[in-house]
Design a protein around this motif. Structure first.
Motif: not given
Ligand code: CDP
Ligand code: CDP
Length: 221
Positions: A33-34, A37-38, A97, A101, A107, A127-129, A178, A182, A185
């Motif tokens: 999923s990141g 955002y990238r 990024v 994000a 989002r 991902g995170r969410d 980080r 994360d 926020r």
């Molecule tokens: O692999 P890395 O942890 O460096 O990052 P990423 O998973 O590629 O995510 C890039 C950016 O998007 C990060 O700043 C994450 O916090 C954000 N992100 C997010 O807000 N929600 C997600 N579901 C995935 C990533």
């Protein structure tokens, strides 16, 4: 029925390695999923948009043509006909990024795009969410964790293997920073989703984590 397996957790908890392993074992699609955002960030940068200007980033995202497809078992996308891959890992994208994000409209677009990927079939998404926002109703929600010291060690080993000369203490410090951003926020912070199973992998191998999740999913049919 299609399955959506949600994998969340802090940096270096093993999300991408574990998700790719699960996808290979179950023969389902892997989604990072990141990357999306990238992707929005990369598009803004190549159009010369200042990523701190939310309105301009939103307009840039809306003006672009997005197309989603599956390639080699992973979901991927094109933006105005181009498929960025290595470009998404560059320094400029990494440094911008976080600005992108946090924009709620961005989002919303990313979350809706991620949800629509279920039309391609069963998937595992990291991902995170994912368990809290993208697929909250999925019965397969996992939160990977590991002690910060262990996570910093994993990242450090990766950096050394890649020939980078970072100090172990700096890796630890950056990881703590980080984690804090994360989890604190305002929009969609990193929290354990209701009903998610927490897996602490501090003293587990990658293979053990993958097998634990695959067994749970298989046991369910
Ligand atoms: O692999 P890395 O942890 O460096 O990052 P990423 O998973 O590629 O995510 C890039 C950016 O998007 C990060 O700043 C994450 O916090 C954000 N992100 C997010 O807000 N929600 C997600 N579901 C995935 C990533
Ligand atoms: O995607 P995320 O940032 O959560 O983590 P990752 O990039 O998949 O994993 C970070 C590193 O930890 C990788 O080099 C994995 O091989 C390693 N790892 C491990 O050694 N043992 C585990 N149980 C999980 C991951």
């Amino acid at each position: 029925m299609n399955k959506a397996i949600a994998i969340d957790g802090p940096s270096a908890s093993g999300k991408s390695s574990v998700s790719k392993g699960i996808a290979a074992e179950l023969g389902i699609m892997y989604v990072d999923s990141g990357a999306l955002y990238r992707g929005v960030t990369w598009q803004a940068l190549r159009k010369g948009v200042d990523t701190t200007d939310s309105a301009a980033v939103i307009e840039c995202m809306l003006n672009a043509e997005w197309d989603f497809f599956v390639q080699d078992g992973a979901s991927t996308f094109s933006i105005d006909g181009d498929v960025p891959v290595q470009e998404l890992r560059g320094k400029e994208v990494r440094e911008n990024v976080a600005n992108v994000a946090v924009i709620p409209e961005i989002r919303k677009f990313v979350v809706e795009s991620l949800q629509s990927l279920e039309n391609f079939g069963s998937l595992v998404m990291e991902g995170r969410d994912i368990g809290t926002v993208v697929f909250p109703d999925s019965p397969y929600k996992f939160y990977l964790d590991a002690d910060p010291e262990e996570r910093a060690k994993r990242r450090y080993r990766e950096l050394v293997a890649a020939g980078e000369s970072e100090k172990a203490e700096e890796v630890m410090e950056s990881l703590r920073r980080r984690d804090k951003i994360d989890s604190t926020r305002k929009t969609d912070p990193l929290v354990v989703a209701p009903g998610a199973q927490v897996i602490d992998s501090t003293s587990m191998t990658l293979e053990e984590v993958i097998q634990t999740i695959v067994d749970i999913v298989r046991a369910d049919g």
